[in-house]
Each structure stands twice: as C-alpha cells, then as structure tokens.
Design an enzyme around this catalytic site. Structure first.
Site, PDB file in Angstrom:
ATOM      1  N   SER A  15      46.112  -8.907  11.026  1.00 39.27           N
ATOM      2  CA  SER A  15      46.702  -7.842  10.203  1.00 39.27           C
ATOM      3  C   SER A  15      48.222  -7.789  10.360  1.00 39.27           C
ATOM      4  CB  SER A  15      46.071  -6.485  10.525  1.00 39.27           C
ATOM      5  OG  SER A  15      46.458  -6.012  11.786  1.00 39.27           O
ATOM      6  N   HIS A 110      52.938  -5.761  21.162  1.00 41.99           N
ATOM      7  CA  HIS A 110      51.934  -5.276  22.110  1.00 41.99           C
ATOM      8  C   HIS A 110      51.635  -3.818  21.798  1.00 41.99           C
ATOM      9  CE1 HIS A 110      49.640  -5.130  25.797  1.00 41.99           C
ATOM     10  NE2 HIS A 110      50.184  -3.950  26.025  1.00 41.99           N
ATOM     11  N   LEU A 145      53.861 -11.373  31.845  1.00 39.99           N
ATOM     12  CA  LEU A 145      52.863 -10.890  30.892  1.00 39.99           C
ATOM     13  C   LEU A 145      53.383  -9.609  30.234  1.00 39.99           C
ATOM     14  CD1 LEU A 145      50.013 -10.894  29.621  1.00 39.99           C
ATOM     15  CD2 LEU A 145      49.257  -9.563  31.597  1.00 39.99           C
ATOM     16  N   ASP A 146      53.725  -9.683  28.966  1.00 38.61           N
ATOM     17  CA  ASP A 146      54.197  -8.533  28.182  1.00 38.61           C
ATOM     18  C   ASP A 146      55.427  -7.878  28.809  1.00 38.61           C
ATOM     19  OD1 ASP A 146      52.068  -8.861  26.348  1.00 38.61           O
ATOM     20  OD2 ASP A 146      50.731  -7.696  27.626  1.00 38.61           O
ATOM     21  N   GLU A 175      52.502  -0.674  14.113  1.00 36.64           N
ATOM     22  CA  GLU A 175      52.768  -2.094  14.366  1.00 36.64           C
ATOM     23  C   GLU A 175      53.193  -2.799  13.090  1.00 36.64           C
ATOM     24  OE1 GLU A 175      49.939  -4.425  16.629  1.00 36.64           O
ATOM     25  OE2 GLU A 175      49.057  -2.627  17.476  1.00 36.64           O
TER      26      GLU A 175
HETATM   27  C1  GRF Z   1      47.518  -6.049  17.768  1.00 34.69           C
HETATM   28  O1  GRF Z   1      47.113  -4.786  18.237  1.00 34.69           O
HETATM   29  C2  GRF Z   1      48.662  -6.561  18.574  1.00 34.69           C
HETATM   30  O2  GRF Z   1      49.526  -5.565  19.023  1.00 34.69           O
HETATM   31  C3  GRF Z   1      47.969  -7.208  19.733  1.00 34.69           C
HETATM   32  O3  GRF Z   1      46.820  -7.793  19.192  1.00 34.69           O
HETATM   33  C4  GRF Z   1      46.454  -7.105  18.006  1.00 34.69           C
HETATM   34  C5  GRF Z   1      46.420  -8.112  16.910  1.00 34.69           C
HETATM   35  O4  GRF Z   1      45.928  -7.570  15.702  1.00 34.69           O
HETATM   36  N1  GRF Z   1      48.859  -8.138  20.394  1.00 34.69           N
HETATM   37  P1  GRF Z   1      46.013  -8.422  14.365  1.00 34.69           P
HETATM   38  O5  GRF Z   1      45.326  -9.744  14.625  1.00 34.69           O
HETATM   39  O6  GRF Z   1      47.468  -8.586  14.035  1.00 34.69           O
HETATM   40  O7  GRF Z   1      45.292  -7.609  13.345  1.00 34.69           O
END
Ligand code: GRF
Length: 202
Positions: A15, A110, A145-146, A175
C-alpha cells in the site's frame, strides 16, 4: 526538473508502494519508479505494480546468504538505474554491502514514533505499552534496526478501544502521506545530515 529514479523494495501488500506511485503519477514528487523488487514472489504489491506497467523483479530470498543475496539485489537496482531506494514493507535487514552501495540513499518507513517500538509488530507494541500517541517515521537506513536518522514523523492518537489492527490502520493513513513527502524532500535535495539530525536546506 530531472526525475530521480526510485527502486521500491517490498515483501507484501504494497500500500505504501501504491501511495508512492500515486504521488509520482500526479507529479507531486520529481521521481519515477524504475523498479519494484520483492523478496517474496507472491507479494500482492508485485502483481499490482506489474499491472500498472511498472518494471518488477521477484527475487526469492529464502535460504540465501544475506550479502550474496544483496549483491544480486544491488545488481538489479543498478541495472535499472536506481538512484534512491525506498523500503516499503521490505521484511529484511540490509547487509553492509547494500548500505555501502547506496550511501545515504536508502529510506524506510516504520509504523511507530521511533525510537519507540522498533522491529516487528510496532502497533501491538504501542497498544501493549499503553502509549497515548504513536505514529509513523520515515528514516534513512543504516546498520541498526529502524535506528537511522529521522526525516519525518507523523503523530497518531491511540484510542482506548484500539487493538493492534485498528491502530495500524489509523497509522497507515498517515504513512501514505508521509512517505511521498519524505521522498520529495530527499529527491529534491531539500535535506542534509548534521550528525544524526536531518536538517532542511530548502
Ligand atoms: C507498513 O506499516 C510499513 O510501515 C511497515 O510495513 C508495512 C507495509 O505495508 N514497514 P504496505 O506493504 O506498504 O501496505
């Protein structure tokens, strides 16, 4: 303005990839998606990208040694002319080889306000801890990591009835705005590093 060539790495749904593609399509970010690569061939985001006419690559990672696998990934990215790598739900740690191939040119998103709740199940971690606010972070990727330098964050309230799924869904909406905006800043040269602080230059 010259368009930055993006490589988007995914493992699943995609997404965030779709949000980035929409921003590219509308001209909001001066970039084009040169390649979508997934370490999981069945990732729904990969099929979606192919359906959009975006170049895709399925490169299964199961059972492969990290640095050796990353050499192949970097080879694919370079062959596609990728200048900026965007991890979007890419469920792998990067080797030193990968980091050195794209120094300061790898971003990740993240679903928490880092440095709180790195790693897996960030929304569950936030609910379990009982924080009243969580959110999402776009950061440069380093060997931790992150833990790399933070470019942008968005705050999301945690409501009393939330479980991990409802919180994650509320965060995901943010996001999808935050990642294109961070790419716009980095691709446009509007940020620079000062130690581990990311500062605006424009
Ligand atoms: C998102 O929540 C992102 O922050 C995390 O993994 C998820 C990926 O979702 N790293 P998508 O595949 O972009 O829908």
């Amino acid at each position: 303005m010259k368009k930055t060539k993006l490589g988007v790495l995914i493992s699943g749904r995609g997404s965030n990839l779709q949000a980035i593609a929409a921003a590219v399509q509308s001209g909001t970010i001066p970039a084009e998606i040169a390649l979508v690569l997934s370490n999981r061939p069945q990732a729904p985001g990969l099929a979606w990208a192919a359906g959009q006419g975006i170049a895709t690559c399925a490169l299964p990672s199961a059972g492969r040694e990290r640095a050796e696998y990353d050499r192949e990934v970097v080879g694919k990215l370079r062959a596609a002319g990728v200048e900026l790598v965007c991890l979007a739900g890419y469920m792998r740690l990067l080797s030193g080889y990968f980091l050195q191939a794209y120094p300061g040119r790898i971003l990740n998103i993240h679903p928490s306000l880092l440095p709180a709740f790195p790693g897996l199940d960030a929304a569950q971690q936030a609910v379990d801890y009982g924080v009243k606010f969580s959110g999402c972070t776009v950061h440069f990727v380093d060997e931790t990591l992150d833990g790399g330098p933070i470019i942008l964050q968005a705050v999301v309230p945690v409501l009393s009835g939330d479980d991990a799924d409802t919180l994650a869904a509320r965060i995901l909406v943010e996001e999808h705005k935050l990642y294109p905006e961070a790419i716009r800043l980095v691709a446009g040269g509007a940020v620079r590093l000062d130690g581990r602080r990311v500062v605006r230059t424009a």
